[in-house]
Structure formats: structure tokens, C-alpha cells
Scaffold this motif. Structure first.
Motif, short mmCIF file in Angstrom:
data_model
loop_
_atom_site.label_atom_id
_atom_site.label_comp_id
_atom_site.label_asym_id
_atom_site.label_seq_id
_atom_site.Cartn_x
_atom_site.Cartn_y
_atom_site.Cartn_z
N ALA A 131 19.67 -32.86 -19.14
CA ALA A 131 18.40 -32.46 -18.54
C ALA A 131 18.49 -32.32 -17.03
CB ALA A 131 17.30 -33.43 -18.91
N GLU A 132 19.28 -33.19 -16.38
CA GLU A 132 19.38 -33.14 -14.91
C GLU A 132 19.89 -31.79 -14.44
OE1 GLU A 132 21.35 -36.42 -13.01
OE2 GLU A 132 20.39 -37.86 -14.36
N VAL A 133 20.87 -31.22 -15.14
CA VAL A 133 21.42 -29.91 -14.77
C VAL A 133 20.33 -28.84 -14.90
CG1 VAL A 133 23.08 -28.12 -15.43
CG2 VAL A 133 23.78 -30.53 -15.35
N LEU A 134 19.59 -28.87 -16.00
CA LEU A 134 18.53 -27.88 -16.19
C LEU A 134 17.43 -28.06 -15.15
CD1 LEU A 134 17.11 -25.58 -17.63
CD2 LEU A 134 16.18 -27.26 -19.24
N PHE A 135 16.98 -29.30 -14.92
CA PHE A 135 15.92 -29.51 -13.94
C PHE A 135 16.36 -29.08 -12.54
CE2 PHE A 135 13.80 -32.83 -16.80
CZ PHE A 135 12.71 -32.02 -17.08
N GLU A 136 17.61 -29.30 -12.20
CA GLU A 136 18.12 -28.87 -10.90
C GLU A 136 18.06 -27.35 -10.77
OE1 GLU A 136 22.40 -28.78 -8.71
OE2 GLU A 136 21.78 -30.72 -9.52
N LYS A 137 18.47 -26.65 -11.80
CA LYS A 137 18.43 -25.19 -11.78
C LYS A 137 16.98 -24.68 -11.71
CE LYS A 137 22.77 -23.98 -14.03
NZ LYS A 137 23.23 -22.88 -13.20
N LEU A 138 16.09 -25.30 -12.47
CA LEU A 138 14.69 -24.90 -12.45
C LEU A 138 14.10 -25.12 -11.06
CD1 LEU A 138 13.54 -26.32 -15.90
CD2 LEU A 138 13.74 -23.90 -15.30
N GLU A 139 14.41 -26.28 -10.47
CA GLU A 139 13.88 -26.58 -9.14
C GLU A 139 14.41 -25.59 -8.10
OE1 GLU A 139 13.82 -30.19 -5.85
OE2 GLU A 139 14.30 -30.66 -7.94
N LYS A 140 15.70 -25.31 -8.13
CA LYS A 140 16.28 -24.35 -7.18
C LYS A 140 15.67 -22.97 -7.32
CE LYS A 140 20.78 -26.44 -6.35
NZ LYS A 140 22.24 -26.28 -6.53
#
Length: 162
Positions: A131-140
Motif C-alpha cells: 500500500a505504501e508504494v501505491l499511496f506514494e504514487k497517488l500522492e505524487k
């Protein structure tokens, strides 16, 4: 959803009560007539579906849980390629800390989560890389809980951040 406790795992007892929210853009059609078409109604349909899910299946929903629209996941409606939802901490609320948890007079705590629609590839990315990878991409990419039918799929090959 918070009228009943969820069936939480041991150690998560403080999270047995939760509510969900989804944010629609100001130009979203929300009339009774508009809701007769799935293209306008799918966010509300999924808000209701997700709120019933933990009680119907004796489970729980928490941060980063994803739910696909079928197996294999199919788009919610003809106007979108979104085919799943992820629970997130609300980000468009100014005073986030006080909004995430509502303490009731009976000492019950209700936690608020936002629903963010996902593309199939984004759900796959979360399952494969976390999830951290996905949330980072969504935030960016500037993605938040306001539904944006035109937002880019952050898991597609070639998606770049500038």
C-alpha cells in the motif's frame, strides 16, 4: 456503518467502529433523475456497498483495504475505468487529526476513512508492492478522495511524475 461494530482482529479493538466518505466534484450530477443512471450513481452505490460489506461478511475495513468490482475487476460504469476502491485517511479536510477520530460521549471512537476509486492496475500494484508504494504514487500525482474521472492511472507503464 458505525451503527454496528465490525469484526476486527485481535489488537484492533479500537477500530471496530468506522464511517466512510467519498467526495464528488461540484459539477457531479446528484439529482434523483441523474442517479437513475449508473454513470452518476456508482460512487454512491459503492459507498453503500462498502458500508454494508463488513457487517454482511463478518469482517472489517481499515486503511489501505481494497475491494475490487468483481473477479476479474470490471469498471464501475461506462464513464470510468475505475474498478475498485481503497480506504484512505481523509486528505481534503483541513483539520485532519480531529476529523479522523470522533470520540462519542459513551467513549466509543468512530474512525473516518475516505474511498478512493482505483484502476485495476493500481490495485494490482498495491497487492504486489504494498500500500505504501501505491499511496506514494497517488500522492505524487495529486490524487485525493475527490472523484476525478480523468485522472491518470498511476500504475501504468510510462506514467511519469514531473
Amino acid at each position: 456503518m458505525s451503527n454496528l461494530p465490525m469484526n476486527v482482529p485481535e489488537g484492533a479493538e479500537n477500530y471496530k467502529f468506522a464511517e466512510l466518505m467519498i467526495c464528488l466534484p461540484s459539477d457531479w450530477q446528484v439529482s434523483q433523475e441523474a442517479f437513475e443512471t449508473e454513470e452518476n450513481y456508482w460512487p454512491i452505490h459503492w459507498l453503500n456497498k462498502m458500508a454494508r460489506l463488513p457487517h454482511e461478511y463478518q469482517t472489517w475495513l481499515y486503511l489501505a483495504h481494497t475491494v475490487p468490482n468483481g473477479d476479474p475487476a470490471q469498471p464501475f460504469a461506462s464513464n470510468t475505468l475505475f474498478s475498485g476502491m481503497i480506504l484512505s485517511v481523509p486528505s481534503v479536510v483541513e483539520n485532519l487529526k480531529s476529523f479522523f477520530t470522533l470520540s462519542l460521549p459513551n467513549e466509543t471512537e468512530v474512525h473516518f476513512f475516505s474511498l478512493i476509486p482505483l484502476h485495476k492496475e493500481e490495485m494490482d500494484l498495491k497487492l504486489k508492492n504494498g500500500a505504501e508504494v501505491l499511496f506514494e504514487k497517488l500522492e505524487k500525482a495529486g490524487v485525493n478522495e475527490v472523484v476525478n474521472l480523468k485522472r491518470k492511472n498511476v500504475a501504468k507503464k510510462g506514467f511519469l511524475f514531473f
